[in-house]
Write a protein that holds these residues in place. Structure first.
Motif, PDB file in Angstrom:
ATOM      1  N   ASN A  45       7.198   6.906 -13.804  1.00 24.50           N
ATOM      2  CA  ASN A  45       7.761   6.648 -12.494  1.00 24.50           C
ATOM      3  C   ASN A  45       7.463   7.842 -11.598  1.00 24.50           C
ATOM      4  O   ASN A  45       7.639   9.004 -11.993  1.00 24.50           O
ATOM      5  N   ARG A  80       4.711   3.825 -11.236  1.00 23.20           N
ATOM      6  CA  ARG A  80       5.670   2.951 -10.553  1.00 23.20           C
ATOM      7  C   ARG A  80       6.234   3.711  -9.350  1.00 23.20           C
ATOM      8  O   ARG A  80       6.815   4.783  -9.499  1.00 23.20           O
ATOM      9  N   VAL A 129       2.437   0.189  -9.453  1.00 28.26           N
ATOM     10  CA  VAL A 129       3.432  -0.871  -9.372  1.00 28.26           C
ATOM     11  C   VAL A 129       4.320  -0.502  -8.191  1.00 28.26           C
ATOM     12  O   VAL A 129       5.000   0.527  -8.215  1.00 28.26           O
ATOM     13  N   TYR A 131       7.387  -1.154  -5.704  1.00 26.29           N
ATOM     14  CA  TYR A 131       8.610  -1.942  -5.540  1.00 26.29           C
ATOM     15  C   TYR A 131       9.118  -1.864  -4.113  1.00 26.29           C
ATOM     16  O   TYR A 131       9.019  -0.861  -3.429  1.00 26.29           O
ATOM     17  N   GLN A 211       6.450  -5.540  -6.892  1.00 26.97           N
ATOM     18  CA  GLN A 211       7.726  -5.718  -7.586  1.00 26.97           C
ATOM     19  C   GLN A 211       8.821  -5.969  -6.550  1.00 26.97           C
ATOM     20  O   GLN A 211       8.937  -5.224  -5.561  1.00 26.97           O
ATOM     21  N   ASN A 214      13.833  -2.518  -7.251  1.00 30.06           N
ATOM     22  CA  ASN A 214      14.239  -1.636  -8.332  1.00 30.06           C
ATOM     23  C   ASN A 214      15.604  -2.083  -8.834  1.00 30.06           C
ATOM     24  O   ASN A 214      16.596  -2.036  -8.099  1.00 30.06           O
ATOM     25  N   ASN A 277      10.194  -7.355 -17.350  1.00 34.62           N
ATOM     26  CA  ASN A 277      10.580  -5.948 -17.362  1.00 34.62           C
ATOM     27  C   ASN A 277      11.909  -5.743 -18.070  1.00 34.62           C
ATOM     28  O   ASN A 277      12.770  -6.619 -18.067  1.00 34.62           O
ATOM     29  N   GLU A 325       9.790  -0.331 -18.135  1.00 32.17           N
ATOM     30  CA  GLU A 325       9.274   0.457 -17.024  1.00 32.17           C
ATOM     31  C   GLU A 325      10.228   1.532 -16.524  1.00 32.17           C
ATOM     32  O   GLU A 325       9.901   2.241 -15.562  1.00 32.17           O
ATOM     33  N   ASN A 370       6.843   2.936 -18.720  1.00 34.69           N
ATOM     34  CA  ASN A 370       6.803   3.945 -17.658  1.00 34.69           C
ATOM     35  C   ASN A 370       8.043   4.822 -17.817  1.00 34.69           C
ATOM     36  O   ASN A 370       9.159   4.399 -17.500  1.00 34.69           O
TER      37      ASN A 370
END
Length: 431
Positions: A45, A80, A129, A131, A211, A214, A277, A325, A370
């Motif tokens: 992340n 991410r 990725v 979000y 995505q 979160n 996820n 993740e 992640n």
């Protein structure tokens, strides 16, 4: 002359047909595929990447490129990232600078930062990725949209506690006006063109997945039907805007679905959701206590395996990959300074990474992870983040150094490199 023109046109068309397609990450029969090969990965992340890529407050492009180079060197190629935070600046425990100051009003320096980040990731064959929302206060998200949908100022957990905060956020699932404000934001972001590369976002292989948010939550069992409806609408909108990229929810799994596994399965079964996820937090969930993080490591690992297996059973029924993740483990003794040992964290990382590597070697559905998260070159100055401090991966509401992995964490970095080497060596995960 006309014949020559037609001949050149045919040659051009044939050349275009033979050109390699962009190297998008795709899902084929329950498995990620990249460049025609199975794709299993170790990622991290890096929520602050777009801020770091900007030239405004908080920007540091030199640091960004050094961080990307170091991650790539270690085999970390999946990041991410938060597209941007929402709301006014100067709010304690919230990320700043913000991208969306008011609905439809955007901070162009952060947009430039996101463009620059994607350009630099593309150069290094890394994927993002991205979000788009957040159920928690640290980047605005739910609370921002509720406030601008007529619900008035929204509470912060620091002021009212998490139970009262979550009760307030449970209104989001049924607030159609808040949803429409979010959809306007989704349309704006996904329809963008990168100012540095000239690529439309929809055509950029540096993006692996959009995505929805979160850790999106309903925050009450009663709100689950409306919550599921919102996620289905959001994923359908994203698909209509971008047929090239994967879509994921960003869910914690059971913890994000009020402990209703059937709700989780319905959400993941949506044809617009390409993979599943889970997030996992042994300390936050009471599996390991601050004064005994090393001693409680076996229990944390056992509970982790059970949690993953429970969700893998859903993935097997749906024939979709699973990514863990988010996961983290505090430094030993629950201390935050960079010189604090990480024996507990190292053991936990080694265990999770081995699960991914085992699936890679066996062609399983547990396709990636992640860790939370990359602190890299940051030097925390205060336990609570303040404007002007380096960005770690611990957001503003958490102690700086709680879960971040820094460039000086040699033992943890060694474990990450070992997993990456094992994945590259796996015949099922060749790149």
């Amino acid at each position: 002359m006309k014949k020559i023109f037609l001949l050149l046109s045919v040659v051009a068309v044939c050349w275009a047909c033979q050109s390699p397609a962009p190297d998008f990450v795709r899902v084929d029969n329950g498995h990620f595929v990249r460049g025609g090969k199975p794709y299993y990965y170790v990622g991290t992340n890096f929520w602050y990447g777009a801020i770091l890529g900007s030239e405004g407050q908080g920007g540091d492009r030199q640091r960004l490129c050094r961080e990307l180079d170091e991650m790539k060197r270690m085999g970390i190629d999946n990041l991410r990232i938060l597209v941007g935070s929402d709301g006014q600046r100067g709010v304690k425990t919230k990320v700043e600078p913000t991208l969306q100051v008011e609905p439809g009003v955007y901070n162009d320096t952060i947009l430039a930062g996101l463009d620059y980040l994607l350009q630099e990731m593309g150069k290094r064959q890394m994927v993002a990725v991205l979000y788009l929302n957040n159920s928690w206060e640290w980047s605005g998200g739910y609370g921002f949209y509720l406030e601008h949908a007529g619900e008035g100022p929204q509470p912060r957990p620091d002021d009212v506690g998490y139970p009262a905060f979550m009760e307030a956020m449970s209104k989001y699932a049924t607030n159609e006006k808040a949803h429409q404000l979010f959809y306007d934001y989704v349309r704006f972001i996904i329809s963008r063109t990168n100012r540095y590369t000239g690529l439309k976002y929809t055509d950029d292989p540096a993006i692996m997945s959009w995505q929805i948010g979160n850790e999106p939550r309903a925050f009450s069992k009663e709100a689950l039907p409306a919550f599921e409806k919102w996620l289905a609408e959001a994923s359908a909108l994203i698909r209509s805007l971008d047929p090239n990229h994967l879509i994921s929810v960003g869910s914690e799994g059971l913890w994000g679905c009020e402990n209703d596994i059937e709700s989780y399965e319905r959400i993941c079964a949506d044809s617009n959701i390409d993979y599943c996820n889970v997030h996992l937090w042994p300390y936050n969930w009471g599996w390991a206590h601050p004064d005994s993080l090393v001693e409680h490591l076996p229990r944390a690992c056992q509970n982790t395996k059970e949690y993953i297996d429970q969700h893998l059973a859903v993935c097997e029924r749906l024939n979709k990959p699973l990514v863990m993740e988010e996961f983290g483990y505090p430094r030993d003794g629950f201390k935050f300074t960079l010189d604090t040992p990480t024996q507990g964290r190292d053991g936990y990382y080694r265990y999770v990474f081995s699960l991914v590597a085992d699936h890679a070697e066996q062609g399983g559905l547990f396709a990636g992870c992640n860790f939370w998260g990359w602190g890299g070159l940051a030097k925390p100055r205060h336990e609570q983040w303040q404007v002007g401090d380096d960005y770690t991966n611990d957001p503003a509401q958490e102690a700086q150094g709680l879960n971040s992995v820094f460039a000086s964490d040699s033992t943890t970095l060694g474990i990450i490199s070992q997993l990456s080497s094992r994945l590259h060596a796996s015949p099922s995960a060749g790149r």
